[in-house]
Design an enzyme around this catalytic site. Structure first.
Site, short mmCIF file in Angstrom:
data_model
loop_
_atom_site.label_atom_id
_atom_site.label_comp_id
_atom_site.label_asym_id
_atom_site.label_seq_id
_atom_site.Cartn_x
_atom_site.Cartn_y
_atom_site.Cartn_z
N LYS A 142 23.02 4.85 28.64
CA LYS A 142 22.56 5.98 27.84
C LYS A 142 21.64 5.51 26.71
O LYS A 142 20.55 6.05 26.50
CB LYS A 142 23.75 6.75 27.26
CG LYS A 142 24.83 7.15 28.26
CD LYS A 142 24.34 8.14 29.27
CE LYS A 142 25.48 8.75 30.08
NZ LYS A 142 26.20 7.78 30.94
N ASN B 135 19.64 3.27 34.40
CA ASN B 135 20.83 2.81 35.12
C ASN B 135 20.62 1.39 35.62
O ASN B 135 19.70 1.12 36.41
CB ASN B 135 21.11 3.75 36.30
CG ASN B 135 21.49 5.14 35.85
OD1 ASN B 135 22.66 5.43 35.63
ND2 ASN B 135 20.49 6.00 35.67
N LYS C 295 27.25 14.14 25.72
CA LYS C 295 27.90 13.24 26.66
C LYS C 295 28.42 12.01 25.95
O LYS C 295 27.94 11.64 24.87
CB LYS C 295 26.95 12.84 27.79
CG LYS C 295 25.57 12.37 27.36
CD LYS C 295 24.64 12.28 28.58
CE LYS C 295 23.21 12.03 28.19
NZ LYS C 295 22.28 12.00 29.35
N GLU D 202 18.10 8.44 31.11
CA GLU D 202 19.00 7.30 31.25
C GLU D 202 18.28 6.17 31.97
O GLU D 202 17.34 6.41 32.74
CB GLU D 202 20.28 7.66 32.02
CG GLU D 202 21.19 8.63 31.30
CD GLU D 202 22.53 8.83 32.01
OE1 GLU D 202 22.90 7.99 32.86
OE2 GLU D 202 23.20 9.83 31.71
N ARG E 15 17.76 15.42 42.16
CA ARG E 15 19.12 15.90 42.39
C ARG E 15 19.26 17.25 41.70
O ARG E 15 19.27 17.34 40.48
CB ARG E 15 20.12 14.86 41.87
CG ARG E 15 20.00 13.53 42.62
CD ARG E 15 20.55 12.37 41.86
NE ARG E 15 19.81 12.13 40.62
CZ ARG E 15 20.17 11.25 39.70
NH1 ARG E 15 21.27 10.53 39.87
NH2 ARG E 15 19.45 11.09 38.61
N ARG F 79 15.83 10.65 40.22
CA ARG F 79 16.17 9.23 40.21
C ARG F 79 14.97 8.44 40.72
O ARG F 79 14.58 8.57 41.88
CB ARG F 79 17.40 8.97 41.08
CG ARG F 79 17.70 7.49 41.38
CD ARG F 79 17.90 6.64 40.16
NE ARG F 79 18.94 7.11 39.27
CZ ARG F 79 20.25 6.88 39.43
NH1 ARG F 79 20.65 6.17 40.47
NH2 ARG F 79 21.11 7.33 38.56
#
Length: 322
Positions: free
Chosen positions: A130, A288, A165, A286, A230, A215
């Site tokens: 994050k 990842n 979050k 984000e 998504r 993504r």
């Protein structure tokens, strides 16, 4: 071209018997490594260790096949010392808790002994998925990270609509949407910060989530040409596949490529060979680095071999001929 002879591919992952091979990116990597003639080794969960200062693992030889009824086979367990001529795929899912951090410390010693670790152990420790996005402020939406409920509540008031979050969740867990006047805001903030003890993140809600949480995959700093959007379904605002989002492949936009160009060189510098960027609309949300997914979905929709691109990059790092 594969290395001659094949190298040892050692995978640290969650239990292989519980994966869903139709969408498991680690499995795609294992299939490709085997196809190239490399030797696969599966680290028993919890099997990393140190002996006399030497990084070791309890492993078994691994074979894989693209068969949902019987997708893997293991040989006898043995003890393996890390060293040159090895590639370690560190693919354990978050949380990045003390046990995970300790494993990266062992893998740091494996790296010093000559093994190539994908992704780099120090990078895995340094880059909270994050917070890492905030290292690229030109790419992110308005964001606040704080333990203070009053500050987070003021952020919601300022922007009208926000996503809240924790810093260590994955798969859409512990993500909330809050609007001004929402009677649940106080309890949401109490829950996320555990009464002010833990940091939480607030980001301005991005309306384009209805078009998907994209993504984008980076391989050694370079983006794959297609991303997986998504898309939230029904009354769900989260697009994560784990909470029912629908994956739709699409070419990268100019803005997607611009974001990838901002982030990619730094990822390559840090040894983050395989990275997943989350982008909503025009904004990076984000970065990842632990166990990015979506290889299988993009391969199926566009006839790609993303794991092949990854192994090309790995073999270049090993000094293999092109």
């Amino acid at each position: 071209m594969p290395s001659k002879p094949g190298v040892d591919i050692i995978v640290v992952m969650d239990p292989i018997g519980s994966i869903k091979i139709a969408k498991d990116s680690t499995f795609a990597m294992l299939l490709e490594g085997q196809r190239r003639g490399h030797r696969l080794w599966y680290v028993r969960p919890g099997g990393l260790a140190l002996a006399d200062g030497q990084a070791q693992a309890t492993v078994a030889p691994l074979t894989v096949k693209d068969d949902p009824a019987e997708w893997y086979g293991l040989g006898d367990w043995t003890r393996l010392a890390f060293g040159p001529g090895q590639v370690v795929l560190m693919r354990k899912d978050p949380p990045v808790d003390p046990a995970y951090v300790n494993d990266t410390q062992i893998l740091g010693l494996a790296q010093r002994a000559g093994a190539l670790i994908v992704n780099d152990p120090q990078g895995l420790r340094d880059m909270n998925e994050k917070l890492a996005a905030l290292e690229f402020p030109q790419c992110v939406p308005p964001t606040l990270v704080s333990r203070e409920a009053l500050a987070l509540k003021a952020f919601i008031t300022e922007h009208g609509d926000a996503v809240l979050k924790t810093l260590d969740g994955m798969g859409g867990r512990s993500i909330f949407r809050a609007r001004v006047g929402d009677p649940n805001v106080n309890v949401i903030l109490e829950t996320l910060t555990e009464g002010g003890r833990h940091l939480a993140m607030a980001q301005r809600y991005i309306q384009e989530i209805t078009e998907g949480d994209k993504r984008i995959l980076l391989i050694d700093g370079e983006p794959v040409d297609y991303c997986l959007a998504r898309i939230p379904q029904g009354d769900e605002f989260r697009g994560n596949l784990a909470v029912g989002g629908k994956g739709r492949g699409q070419p990268l936009s100019e803005r997607d490529r611009w974001i990838a160009a901002q982030v990619g060189p730094e990822m390559k510098r840090r040894g983050m060979v395989f990275v997943g960027l989350d982008v909503i609309g025009d904004y990076l949300t984000e970065v990842n680095v632990t166990s990015p997914t979506c290889i299988r979905e993009l391969d199926a929709q566009f006839g790609l071999n993303i794991a092949g691109m990854l192994f090309d990059a790995i073999e270049r790092r090993l000094g293999s001929p092109d």
